[in-house]
Structures are given as C-alpha cells and as structure tokens.
Write a protein that holds these residues in place. Structure first.
Motif, PDB file in Angstrom:
ATOM      1  N   PRO A   9     -11.787   1.487   0.356  1.00 41.20           N
ATOM      2  CA  PRO A   9     -11.321   0.095   0.526  1.00 41.20           C
ATOM      3  C   PRO A   9     -11.007  -0.254   1.981  1.00 41.20           C
ATOM      4  N   HIS A  10     -11.249  -1.543   2.318  1.00 40.09           N
ATOM      5  CA  HIS A  10     -10.820  -2.035   3.629  1.00 40.09           C
ATOM      6  C   HIS A  10      -9.383  -2.544   3.545  1.00 40.09           C
ATOM      7  N   ALA A  11      -9.056  -3.191   2.424  1.00 42.94           N
ATOM      8  CA  ALA A  11      -7.720  -3.788   2.239  1.00 42.94           C
ATOM      9  C   ALA A  11      -7.355  -4.678   3.421  1.00 42.94           C
ATOM     10  N   ILE A  48       0.843  -1.209   0.000  1.00 36.47           N
ATOM     11  CA  ILE A  48       0.000   0.000   0.000  1.00 36.47           C
ATOM     12  C   ILE A  48       0.874   1.254   0.000  1.00 36.47           C
ATOM     13  N   GLN A  76      -8.085  -5.300  -3.219  1.00 37.94           N
ATOM     14  CA  GLN A  76      -8.314  -4.192  -2.293  1.00 37.94           C
ATOM     15  C   GLN A  76      -7.007  -3.490  -1.908  1.00 37.94           C
ATOM     16  N   THR A  77      -5.950  -4.281  -1.785  1.00 40.78           N
ATOM     17  CA  THR A  77      -4.632  -3.722  -1.429  1.00 40.78           C
ATOM     18  C   THR A  77      -4.177  -2.757  -2.527  1.00 40.78           C
ATOM     19  N   ARG A  96      -0.118   0.093   9.300  1.00 37.35           N
ATOM     20  CA  ARG A  96      -0.565   0.714   8.039  1.00 37.35           C
ATOM     21  C   ARG A  96      -0.478   2.229   8.120  1.00 37.35           C
ATOM     22  N   LEU A 136      -6.266   0.550  -2.692  1.00 30.57           N
ATOM     23  CA  LEU A 136      -5.887   1.561  -1.697  1.00 30.57           C
ATOM     24  C   LEU A 136      -4.575   2.249  -2.108  1.00 30.57           C
ATOM     25  N   ARG A 137      -3.641   1.454  -2.605  1.00 34.91           N
ATOM     26  CA  ARG A 137      -2.373   2.048  -3.060  1.00 34.91           C
ATOM     27  C   ARG A 137      -2.621   3.058  -4.196  1.00 34.91           C
ATOM     28  N   GLN A 147      -5.295   4.738  -4.860  1.00 34.62           N
ATOM     29  CA  GLN A 147      -5.966   5.942  -4.352  1.00 34.62           C
ATOM     30  C   GLN A 147      -4.964   6.889  -3.697  1.00 34.62           C
ATOM     31  N   VAL A 154      -8.743  10.121   0.943  1.00 37.79           N
ATOM     32  CA  VAL A 154      -8.656   8.655   0.837  1.00 37.79           C
ATOM     33  C   VAL A 154      -9.156   8.088   2.160  1.00 37.79           C
ATOM     34  N   ASN A 182      -9.823   4.598   4.332  1.00 42.37           N
ATOM     35  CA  ASN A 182      -9.579   3.160   4.498  1.00 42.37           C
ATOM     36  C   ASN A 182     -10.436   2.703   5.679  1.00 42.37           C
TER      37      ASN A 182
END
Ligand code: FAD
Length: 409
Positions: free
Chosen positions: A140-142, A64, A148-149, A183, A152-153, A155, A259, A261
């Motif tokens: 995203p929850h990721a 991420i 999902q990972t 994170r 998020l990256r 974004q 963003v 998460n």
C-alpha cells in the motif's frame, strides 16, 4: 452566463434555476475552504465532489500506528452545505475553458464564470516498474487516506515480531514533505511497543528531507537501532518492485520486506490534466497573486495540484491558498485587481504520541512565484526539553481540530 436546465440534469435542481457563478472541483482542504469563503461573499457556488465523506490525511499516520481510528479522520459535507455551498455529488471529467463549462461523470454540464480546481493528487503508477494499482493492494501507498490507510495498519498488525518494514519515499515535489518520516516515526513507536525485534528501513529518492535534523535526533533518542534511512546517494531510490515477493529494487540492490509501504511519485489530480492546466511536470503552474492557471484563463488551481514556488503541499497551505484564491476571485468578479497576498504554512509532525516537532514558513509572490520570506519561519529547536515536545504534540492535535472544524463543521 446561463446553463440550460438540460445541461444541469443530475446536478441539484437549484442549479437549473440559478447557475453557479463559481464552480469548485474537489472538496478537500483546498476546495471546501474556497467554496465556503466564496459562499460567504454571497456568490452562488457549486462544489463538485463525488465522495459523500472526506477522509483527511493529516493524522492518518496515527491510524496506521494504531493510535487513533478512521472515524476521527472522516468528515461529511453537511456543514459545507449549511454554509450556503451547493454540493454536487459527482466527479468532474472534463473542462472546456473556452466555453466555460465543466462536464460531470453523469454527462451533465455546469457553466461558470470562474472555475477553481482543487483535485489534490494522483499517484503516478507509471513511475516505478511493477507498481500499479494492483500492486498497491499488496504494497500500500496509504498516501490518499481511506482503505489504503486501513490496509497498511492491518499488514503491520499481521506482521510477526522481528519483521522488516520498508517505506519508499519519493523525490520532491510531493504531498506532505515530512509525512514519510512522521510515518516512519509512528510505525517505529508501534514496533518498539508491540514488536520490539522488528526493524524499519526508509529507502529515499532524495538526499535530504524536511525537519531532517529534528527527526534524526528524535530517532536516536527514542528508537535507537530501529530505523535506518538510505539516501539517494547511498542507493535509496526504488526503481522496481515485485509485489508477489514484497521486494523493492534499487540501483544498488534489492530488499525483501515483510510490510512494504511504497509512496510513489505524484502529480495533480486527473481533472487538472483534462482541463489543460497541468504542465509537463504533472503539476499546475499558477499566478501567485490570484492562483489563476498560467495555462488557461478563468481557471484557478489551489492546494496540492498547484505548483508555483516554495510552498510545500500541505493541508495548512491548501486552506490558506483557498482563502487567498476566494478573495482574488471576489475581486476579479467585481472587475477589480486582486491584492498581493502573504501566505503561511505550519507543518506539525508527531515522532511519538507525546513528541511533536514543527516547521513554519511565510511566503509571498516574487518574480512570478511564491517565495519564502527570509527569516520569517523556522523549525522547533533542536535541543528542547520533553515538555516542549509534548506541547507541540498538543498543538498539532489542536491544529487538526481547528482546521477540520473550520472546513467541515
Ligand atoms: P485533497 O485533500 O486530496 O482533496 C481533493 C479532493 O478532490 C478529494 O476529496 C477528491 O475526492 C476530490 N476530487 C479529485 N478529483 C475530482 C474530480 N475530478 N471531481 C470531483 N472531485 C474530485 N498536511 C498538513 O497540513 N499537516 C499534516 O500534518 C499533514 N499530514 C499528512 C500526512 C499524510 C500521511 C499525508 C498523505 C498527507 C498529509 N498532509 C498534511 C497533506 C494534506 O493531506 C494535503 O496537502 C491536503 O489534503 C491537500 O488538500 P487538497 O484539497 O489540495 O487535496
């Protein structure tokens, strides 16, 4: 025990000839480890896992933050098969514990003498108003590694300098207690180096978190003024989201993110509910010696899906529980009593690429639960020179290499 040829149509033909004595559902750190250990004891073991490739969560926070690529997180099942496990590339949809049969998503059924469920987690999409599967495509929850990972990256990469990143962290228990804070740290590292006018806000549904003093001291040293943590008591619990406007609502007000998460509350994977091994909490109570379900005999539950005391939900834990469970199943199939185990967990977190911290614990069965052995664990020292932090970052990397090699190579 016998399963008819018709019953295993769609599963590897070898199972029609000689049914597995143990069926394991879920090929993650828990299930794949357990299947390998049982195959090593000479049992016919079927591992039901629909995905051809496993994407590991540990170190996915590095993906991420742009520090590593998804390939480094991704593993196949060739090594597991080579170890003697029969990989059934299907999802398990139902279990009949009385008849001792697992139904697969193609309608085939597998019989077993002992069943091990290791399905990991499901995200609880009923917990936060407005946060459903569609919302997760925007916020995203990721928390399951994979698409999902990457989302998020992307974004974070698309965000303007000066933007606000918001992470919402759930109450206990959940997968990887230090994970949201690792994170936050690695995203802060990305922001500091690439988008230094940006800020990161953590909205938390609890008042304390794993390795808190270590994280907070590191944030002050490495990312002054960049990260703000809002605890439950100060209005951190997110109760509602509006994905269209990237807004997170708490009891104290709302926050508009560039963003967002959202890590929602979780529960055991759906097959655990279908098998009747999950209780009202959504998790699966187990006997701490054998990992046999408290709710269904002949069914064992390991890894994140299981609950039974103080052990945190981690890949390290999942791997250890898998080995203990395999030893217990071996004894039970031989008509003997399993031995009382001791289990260990160590969780490393990276606060920056060369700055690692850790927490370790030892656990043993006590009063029907897994209790922490007093004085046997601990965390990294609060005051340590940079060389110690750099060494712990190297240990973290070495741990990931070792465990993934052990489970998948
Ligand atoms: P999983 O790894 O989720 O595996 C479950 C498997 O079951 C999956 O492959 C799934 O496809 C399969 N499955 C589910 N349902 C079915 C079904 N019905 N039929 C067939 N297959 C099914 N842990 C650490 O120890 N160290 C770390 O540094 C660390 N970092 C983390 C960072 C992040 C961001 C996150 C989210 C987690 C981290 N963890 C870490 C926690 C770790 O990833 C989990 O605890 C671990 O993956 C649990 O293993 P498991 O086998 O129980 O579940």
């Amino acid at each position: 025990m016998a399963a008819s040829g018709a019953a295993v149509l769609g599963a590897p033909a070898v199972l029609a000839q000689a049914p597995a004595r143990v069926v394991v559902v879920g090929g993650g750190f828990a299930g794949a480890s357990c299947a390998r250990a049982l195959a090593g004891q000479g049992f016919a073991v079927a591992l039901v896992e629909a995905n051809a490739r496993y994407v590991a969560c540990p170190f996915s926070n590095g993906v991420i933050a742009g520090l590593r690529e998804m390939e480094a997180q991704t593993f196949g099942y060739a090594g597991v098969e080579k170890a003697g496990v029969i990989h059934v590339p299907r999802g398990a949809v139902a279990v009949d514990p009385q008849a001792k049969r697992v139904r697969l998503d193609d309608g085939a059924e597998l019989g077993y003498e002992r069943l091990v469920l290791a399905p990991g987690i499901d995200l609880n999409f009923d917990a936060i108003a407005g946060y459903d599967r569609a919302a997760a495509e925007l916020m995203p929850h990721a928390w399951k590694a994979g698409a999902q990972t990457v989302l998020l990256r992307r974004q974070l990469e698309a965000m303007e300098d000066g933007g606000l990143v918001v992470i919402s962290a759930p109450a206990n228990p959940f997968r990887c207690p230090p994970g949201p804070y690792e994170r936050a740290s690695l995203i802060a590292h990305y922001l500091k180096t690439r988008k230094p006018r940006s800020k990161l806000l953590i909205l938390d549904a609890k008042d304390a978190f794993s390795k808190q003093r270590l994280f907070e001291a590191a944030w002050t040293a490495l990312y002054p003024g960049l990260i703000e943590w809002v605890s439950l008591s100060f209005g951190g619990k997110v109760t509602e989201v509006d994905p269209a406007t990237h807004t997170l609502v708490t009891e104290f007000g709302s926050h508009k993110a560039d963003v967002a998460n959202v890590i929602p509350p979780q529960r055991a994977g759906a097959v655990a509910q279908a098998a009747g091994v999950a209780d009202a909490s959504g998790w699966c109570p187990i006997d701490p010696v054998s990992f046999e379900s408290r709710l269904q005999s002949g069914v064992h539950v390991i890894g994140d899906a299981a609950i039974g005391g103080a052990m945190p939900k981690s890949a390290f834990t999942a791997n250890g529980q898998a080995k203990v469970c395999a030893a217990a199943v071996t004894e039970l199939l031989a008509g003997r009593q399993p031995q009382t185990p001791k289990l260990i967990n160590t969780c490393y977190s990276l606060v920056a690429p060369d700055y690692g911290i850790s927490i370790a614990g030892v656990y043993r069965p006590k009063d029907g639960l897994l209790a922490e052995v007093d004085g046997a664990g601990g965390t990294s020292p609060l005051n340590a020179p940079a060389e110690v932090r750099a060494l712990e970052a190297a240990y973290a990397e070495a741990w990931f290499g070792t465990i993934t090699h052990q489970v998948f190579a």
